[in-house]
Design an enzyme around this catalytic site. Structure first.
Site, short mmCIF file in Angstrom:
data_model
loop_
_atom_site.label_atom_id
_atom_site.label_comp_id
_atom_site.label_asym_id
_atom_site.label_seq_id
_atom_site.Cartn_x
_atom_site.Cartn_y
_atom_site.Cartn_z
N ARG A 67 41.91 50.60 35.87
CA ARG A 67 40.68 50.47 36.67
C ARG A 67 39.45 50.95 35.90
O ARG A 67 38.36 50.40 36.02
CB ARG A 67 40.84 51.27 37.98
N HIS A 71 36.09 48.87 35.49
CA HIS A 71 34.78 49.38 35.93
C HIS A 71 33.82 49.56 34.75
O HIS A 71 32.61 49.50 34.92
CB HIS A 71 34.95 50.70 36.71
N ASP A 72 34.36 49.76 33.57
CA ASP A 72 33.50 49.77 32.38
C ASP A 72 32.97 48.35 32.13
O ASP A 72 31.75 48.15 32.02
CB ASP A 72 34.29 50.27 31.16
N ASP A 79 31.45 48.78 27.20
CA ASP A 79 30.75 49.60 26.20
C ASP A 79 30.94 51.09 26.45
O ASP A 79 30.18 51.91 25.93
CB ASP A 79 29.24 49.27 26.22
N ASN A 98 32.65 54.75 41.97
CA ASN A 98 33.45 55.42 40.94
C ASN A 98 33.87 56.84 41.31
O ASN A 98 34.92 57.30 40.87
CB ASN A 98 32.66 55.48 39.62
N PRO A 166 32.36 44.97 42.58
CA PRO A 166 32.85 44.40 43.84
C PRO A 166 33.56 45.48 44.68
O PRO A 166 34.37 46.22 44.14
CB PRO A 166 33.82 43.30 43.40
N ASP A 254 54.31 44.57 39.23
CA ASP A 254 55.10 43.37 39.53
C ASP A 254 54.27 42.46 40.44
O ASP A 254 53.10 42.72 40.67
CB ASP A 254 56.43 43.78 40.20
C1 HEM Z 1 38.50 41.77 43.12
C2 HEM Z 1 37.71 42.79 43.39
C3 HEM Z 1 38.21 44.19 43.50
C4 HEM Z 1 37.99 45.04 44.51
C5 HEM Z 1 37.15 44.77 45.73
C6 HEM Z 1 38.69 46.26 44.21
C7 HEM Z 1 38.68 47.39 45.01
C8 HEM Z 1 39.44 48.50 44.81
C9 HEM Z 1 39.47 49.65 45.65
C10 HEM Z 1 38.63 49.82 46.90
C11 HEM Z 1 40.35 50.52 45.13
C12 HEM Z 1 40.72 51.88 45.70
C13 HEM Z 1 39.70 52.91 45.27
C14 HEM Z 1 39.96 54.20 45.99
O1 HEM Z 1 39.50 54.31 47.13
O2 HEM Z 1 40.64 55.09 45.44
C15 HEM Z 1 40.89 49.94 43.95
C16 HEM Z 1 41.84 50.52 43.16
C17 HEM Z 1 42.31 49.96 42.01
N1 HEM Z 1 41.85 48.82 41.41
FE1 HEM Z 1 40.65 47.44 42.25
N2 HEM Z 1 39.33 46.12 43.03
C18 HEM Z 1 39.07 44.88 42.55
C19 HEM Z 1 39.49 44.36 41.34
C20 HEM Z 1 40.23 45.06 40.43
C21 HEM Z 1 40.46 44.63 39.07
C22 HEM Z 1 39.85 43.39 38.45
C23 HEM Z 1 41.26 45.56 38.50
C24 HEM Z 1 41.80 45.64 37.10
C25 HEM Z 1 41.76 44.69 36.22
C26 HEM Z 1 41.53 46.56 39.51
C27 HEM Z 1 42.36 47.64 39.34
C28 HEM Z 1 42.55 48.63 40.27
C29 HEM Z 1 43.54 49.67 40.13
C30 HEM Z 1 44.57 49.78 39.02
C31 HEM Z 1 43.38 50.52 41.21
C32 HEM Z 1 44.15 51.81 41.49
C33 HEM Z 1 43.36 52.94 40.85
C34 HEM Z 1 44.04 54.29 40.88
O3 HEM Z 1 45.18 54.42 41.35
O4 HEM Z 1 43.43 55.25 40.39
N3 HEM Z 1 40.87 46.23 40.65
N4 HEM Z 1 40.31 48.71 43.76
#
Ligand code: HEM
Ligand SMILES: *[C@@H]1O[C@H](CO)[C@@H](O)[C@H](O)[C@H]1NC(C)=O
Ligand SMILES: *[C@@H]1O[C@H](CO)[C@@H](O)[C@H](O)[C@H]1NC(C)=O
Ligand SMILES: *[C@@H]1O[C@H](CO)[C@@H](O)[C@H](O)[C@H]1NC(C)=O
Ligand SMILES: *[C@@H]1O[C@H](CO)[C@@H](O)[C@H](O)[C@H]1NC(C)=O
Ligand SMILES: *[C@@H]1O[C@H](CO)[C@@H](O)[C@H](O)[C@H]1NC(C)=O
Ligand SMILES: *[C@@H]1O[C@H](CO)[C@@H](O)[C@H](O)[C@H]1NC(C)=O
Ligand SMILES: *[C@@H]1O[C@H](CO)[C@@H](O)[C@H](O)[C@H]1NC(C)=O
Ligand SMILES: *[C@@H]1O[C@H](CO)[C@@H](O)[C@H](O)[C@H]1NC(C)=O
Ligand SMILES: *[C@@H]1O[C@H](CO)[C@@H](O)[C@H](O)[C@H]1NC(C)=O
Ligand SMILES: *[C@@H]1O[C@H](CO)[C@@H](O)[C@H](O)[C@H]1NC(C)=O
Ligand SMILES: *[C@@H]1O[C@H](CO)[C@@H](O)[C@H](O)[C@H]1NC(C)=O
Ligand SMILES: *[C@@H]1O[C@H](CO)[C@@H](O)[C@H](O)[C@H]1NC(C)=O
Length: 356
Positions: A67, A71-72, A79, A98, A166, A254
């Protein structure tokens, strides 16, 4: 009054400067696999060791690192701007999308420290982020891919820019639109959302929307009840409670994420949107049916994401400390010709000398 020969010299110099300035532009965004083969052959091994060691204590760190790279890349390009620390709390990493959810900073710092000891001022923090995300995919997903490298580090990190990330309340149309701003397709958006097959989420990211989804019938009532019971009832207390995004296999990369969506077990509103939209649903179904297909597309999309608005050549710098822009005196960003031109030809900042 300047002699004509001095003027001719200045014109020649100006032409040389103009030509020199076009070179990095021409090779812009040309990342290469094995970029550090000769300059720092152990770079990727050292990152892998730092990630593996952190993962051994806390497997959740892999999700955090994937993530962090996302986010970077989505804010100011890949960067390492997301790593910059601000004493007054006005950097990207301080912003609600973040903070406090982003994690893995200390793993990047450990990798950077090991690399600086081995070959100093050579490997960018942006590349370390990309390598660490790849290693996290390897550790959780049994997949290995090569990361094109050669990114350089930026020096701008802005609190409000992080709001362009997003968020979990976006509709399918907004998700597709926000990815297309980064030249990522709708399919790639669905593919990368599959990252949510690992990791955690904080109650504030899903609790309220899920109450609305219950009324809509777009979430399993049992799942919504479970989440409501897990999260404290008042918004003031939500800060620290988290849950796995993929309830079935939260530490394995998976295709279960897509299978859960089909069962109304998507955690975030944004996750669920992928099956409510007629153009996106076929992607979800294809990835739920074929994990090999998803992993193939995932690797390609991760590499493409890692190319977003990168700084290469002599743009940006190789940060010495991933949390801080280099002090002016030890900056590796200005080439010797910049210094020469400044000496011969004093100009105001940003006129002729600025190549970026
Ligand atoms: C499509 C739009 C996306 C949205 C709206 C989104 C939103 C979110 C949200 C709300 C969380 C939980 C944050 C929290 O409350 O702790 C999250 C976690 C996460 N996101 Fe996304 N995300 C998106 C796309 C992505 C993409 C593109 C990636 C990686 C290429 C990604 C990887 C992750 C990962 C790995 C976590 C877990 C982080 C952790 O356990 O520390 N997400 N995401
Ligand atoms: C680095 O070495 C690998 C393996 O030999 C090779 O595939 C890659 O093209 C090399 N990259 C560069 C930039 O030299
Ligand atoms: C916060 O600190 C940065 C340096 O890290 C500085 O450039 C900026 O002006 C400061 N902003 C505020 C609001 O104090
Ligand atoms: C970097 O690490 C490698 C492998 O551990 C070692 O062979 C090499 O001597 C180190 N180089 C420096 C400058 O520390
Ligand atoms: C993970 O990376 C290591 C080191 O490069 C490699 O030996 C291993 O095969 C990778 N795992 C998979 C499943 O590809
Ligand atoms: C951060 O970005 C916002 C919106 O683009 C801008 O108004 C603001 O001036 C920027 N802040 C800094 C410190 O650059
Ligand atoms: C991106 O998402 C925001 C909400 O965060 C939305 O207002 C905006 O319309 C989206 N952009 C595009 C191009 O869809
Ligand atoms: C997307 O592609 C367009 C056209 O090639 C380019 O101008 C723009 O900078 C790209 N945007 C990103 C974020 O890479
Ligand atoms: C999402 O919407 C809910 C209302 O349903 C709101 O309470 C929450 O703050 C919003 N979250 C974000 C990140 O915008
Ligand atoms: C509920 O359904 C309506 C109509 O389909 C839709 O516009 C809205 O976004 C849905 N809300 C939630 C939280 O699912
Ligand atoms: C799954 O996807 C892979 C990779 O694209 C493909 O080779 C394979 O034929 C697919 N399997 C099925 C059962 O469709
Ligand atoms: C940031 O980078 C730009 C371009 O590389 C440079 O002109 C500027 O001086 C840098 N700012 C700081 C604070 O290092
Ligand atoms: C790196 O920079 C951060 C932020 O300025 C600072 O807190 C930290 O101590 C620095 N780390 C090292 C090893 O100098």
């Amino acid at each position: 009054m300047a002699s004509s020969s001095r003027l001719a010299g200045l014109v020649t110099l100006a032409v040389v400067v103009a030509v020199a300035c076009t070179l990095p532009a021409a090779s812009r965004a040309q990342l290469q696999v094995g970029f550090y083969n000769t300059s720092c052959p152990n770079a990727e091994t050292l990152v892998r060791q730092a990630v593996a060691s952190a993962f051994a204590t806390n497997p959740g760190i892999a999700a955090g690192l994937i993530r962090l790279h996302f986010h970077d890349c989505f804010v100011n390009g890949c960067d390492a701007s997301v790593l910059l620390f601000s004493p007054n709390g006005t950097a990207e990493r301080d912003s609600p999308p973040n903070f406090p959810s982003l994690r893995g900073f200390e793993v990047i710092d450990a990798a950077k420290a090991a690399i600086e000891r081995n070959c100093s001022r050579t490997v960018s923090c942006a590349d370390i982020l990309a390598f660490a995300a790849r290693d996290s995919v390897n550790l959780t997903g049994n997949v290995l891919y090569q990361v094109p490298a050669g990114r350089r580090d930026g020096n701008v990190s802005n609190f409000s820019d992080a709001f362009t990330l997003p968020g979990p309340n976006l509709t399918a149309v907004e998700l597709v639109g926000n990815f297309s701003l980064k030249n990522m397709t709708a399919e790639e958006m669905v593919v990368l959302s599959g990252s949510h097959t690992i990791g955690r989420s904080h109650c504030a990211s899903f609790l309220f929307k899920n109450r609305e989804r219950l009324a809509n019938g777009t979430i399993s009532p049992a799942y919504q009840a479970l989440l409501a019971a897990l999260c404290p009832p008042t918004s003031g207390q939500l800060t620290l409670v988290t849950t796995a995004i993929d309830v079935s296999t939260p530490t394995v990369l998976d295709n279960n994420y897509y299978k859960l969506l089909q069962l109304n077990l998507g955690l975030h509103f944004s996750d669920d949107q992928l099956i409510r939209d007629a153009t996106l649903l076929p992607f979800v179904n294809a990835f739920a049916a074929n994990e090999t297909l998803w992993k193939e597309r995932f690797v390609a999309a991760m590499i493409k994401m890692g190319n977003i608005e990168v700084l290469t050549g002599n743009r940006g710098e190789i940060r010495l400390n991933c949390s801080a822009v280099n002090p002016r005196s030890s900056s590796t960003s200005s080439s010797s010709s910049d210094g020469l031109i400044e000496t011969i030809f004093p100009v105001a900042d940003g006129e002729i000398v600025s190549t970026s």
